[in-house]
Design an enzyme around this catalytic site. Sequence first.
Site, PDB file in Angstrom:
ATOM      1  N   LYS A  15       0.852  -1.195   0.000  1.00 18.92           N
ATOM      2  CA  LYS A  15       0.000   0.000   0.000  1.00 18.92           C
ATOM      3  C   LYS A  15       0.898   1.259   0.000  1.00 18.92           C
ATOM      4  CE  LYS A  15      -3.390  -2.607   2.558  1.00 18.92           C
ATOM      5  NZ  LYS A  15      -4.774  -2.591   2.981  1.00 18.92           N
ATOM      6  N   HIS A 105      -8.080  -2.916  -6.591  1.00 16.09           N
ATOM      7  CA  HIS A 105      -8.054  -3.108  -5.136  1.00 16.09           C
ATOM      8  C   HIS A 105      -9.222  -2.324  -4.538  1.00 16.09           C
ATOM      9  CE1 HIS A 105      -6.828  -2.895  -0.952  1.00 16.09           C
ATOM     10  NE2 HIS A 105      -6.044  -3.936  -1.201  1.00 16.09           N
ATOM     11  N   GLU A 107      -9.465  -0.471  -2.115  1.00 19.61           N
ATOM     12  CA  GLU A 107      -9.151   0.912  -1.719  1.00 19.61           C
ATOM     13  C   GLU A 107      -9.188   1.830  -2.936  1.00 19.61           C
ATOM     14  OE1 GLU A 107      -5.549  -0.015   0.428  1.00 19.61           O
ATOM     15  OE2 GLU A 107      -6.773  -1.080   1.906  1.00 19.61           O
ATOM     16  N   GLU A 175     -10.820 -10.700  -2.057  1.00 12.69           N
ATOM     17  CA  GLU A 175     -10.550  -9.947  -0.835  1.00 12.69           C
ATOM     18  C   GLU A 175     -11.855  -9.385  -0.279  1.00 12.69           C
ATOM     19  OE1 GLU A 175      -6.272  -8.485  -0.542  1.00 12.69           O
ATOM     20  OE2 GLU A 175      -7.367  -6.978  -1.664  1.00 12.69           O
TER      21      GLU A 175
HETATM   22  C1  PEP Z   1      -4.860  -5.772   1.176  1.00 13.36           C
HETATM   23  O1  PEP Z   1      -4.783  -4.568   1.315  1.00 13.36           O
HETATM   24  O2  PEP Z   1      -4.868  -6.251   0.036  1.00 13.36           O
HETATM   25  C2  PEP Z   1      -4.960  -6.610   2.372  1.00 13.36           C
HETATM   26  C3  PEP Z   1      -5.300  -7.850   2.214  1.00 13.36           C
HETATM   27  O3  PEP Z   1      -4.670  -6.014   3.578  1.00 13.36           O
HETATM   28  P1  PEP Z   1      -4.501  -6.734   5.008  1.00 13.36           P
HETATM   29  O4  PEP Z   1      -3.711  -7.987   4.785  1.00 13.36           O
HETATM   30  O5  PEP Z   1      -3.789  -5.727   5.839  1.00 13.36           O
HETATM   31  O6  PEP Z   1      -5.886  -7.044   5.498  1.00 13.36           O
END
Ligand code: PEP
Length: 264
Positions: A15, A105, A107, A175
């Site tokens: 990130k 992603h 975000e 995710e």
């Molecule tokens: C991500 O940002 O892709 C992620 C999986 O974050 P985290 O492992 O911190 O939950």
Amino acid sequence: MVEHARKALIAGNWKMNLDHLQAIALVQKLAWTLKDRNFQSTTVEVAVFPPFTDLRSVQTLIAADKLDIGLGAQDLSRHDSGAHTGEVSGAFLSALACDYVLVGHSERRADHGETDEVCLAKVQAALRHKLTPVLCVGETAEDLEKVGAAAVPVSQLTTVLEGISADDEIVVAYEPVWAIGSGTPATAEQAEEVCSTLRDTIRNVHGDEAAERTRILYGGSVKSSNIAGLMRGANVDGALVGGASLDAEEFAAIAQFEKHVTVD
Ligand code: PEP
């Protein structure tokens, strides 16, 4: 130990963390730690996804020290060149020997309004430049409550699959948005169920060969203490790791999930 049909990929999404000097230090430490632990890259591939400004430094280190670590970017432009201030072309990432690029992603979907159509255009841009896109899909807590876990990720994936060909190589990262950065991962059963549905989606759109070949990762609060359980799923081919990828010891331990006694 579970026999995996595909070579596992453990991908670290840094990130917006670490400048280029900190990036060099982390990759050096990761390389030593993997070596110390006698990490075997025959069945597991490790890749890091640093911020854009770190890529050249990390690429140079990987090349100079011949490290067995893949390199990816966190985003790319859907355009190849021209009047797109602030954007980064897939051509430039390719020139930096990037192997992968994250697309969609959560975000970026949330902060930059990236729609499924934008994600498709970015996946196509990545493929044009011989980068393997890691397409992130996943449901929010609200989606989970309203339509269950699989509906949104399946729809996000379908839009992209319908715009590329069966021969195109992509990686899918499931995710669940509610699991990212929360400290609470999906259970191994939940992860396997959605990853299996995503594989069926690939099969329906692009056939058996693409479905069997495509790697599907799980992401969301992965740690060394839960990775072995998550990797027991026959359809979970690795992990996209956020926070825990910033700690070399922890990330190396995740990459060595095959050695863990399951503790989840
Ligand atoms: C991500 O940002 O892709 C992620 C999986 O974050 P985290 O492992 O911190 O939950």
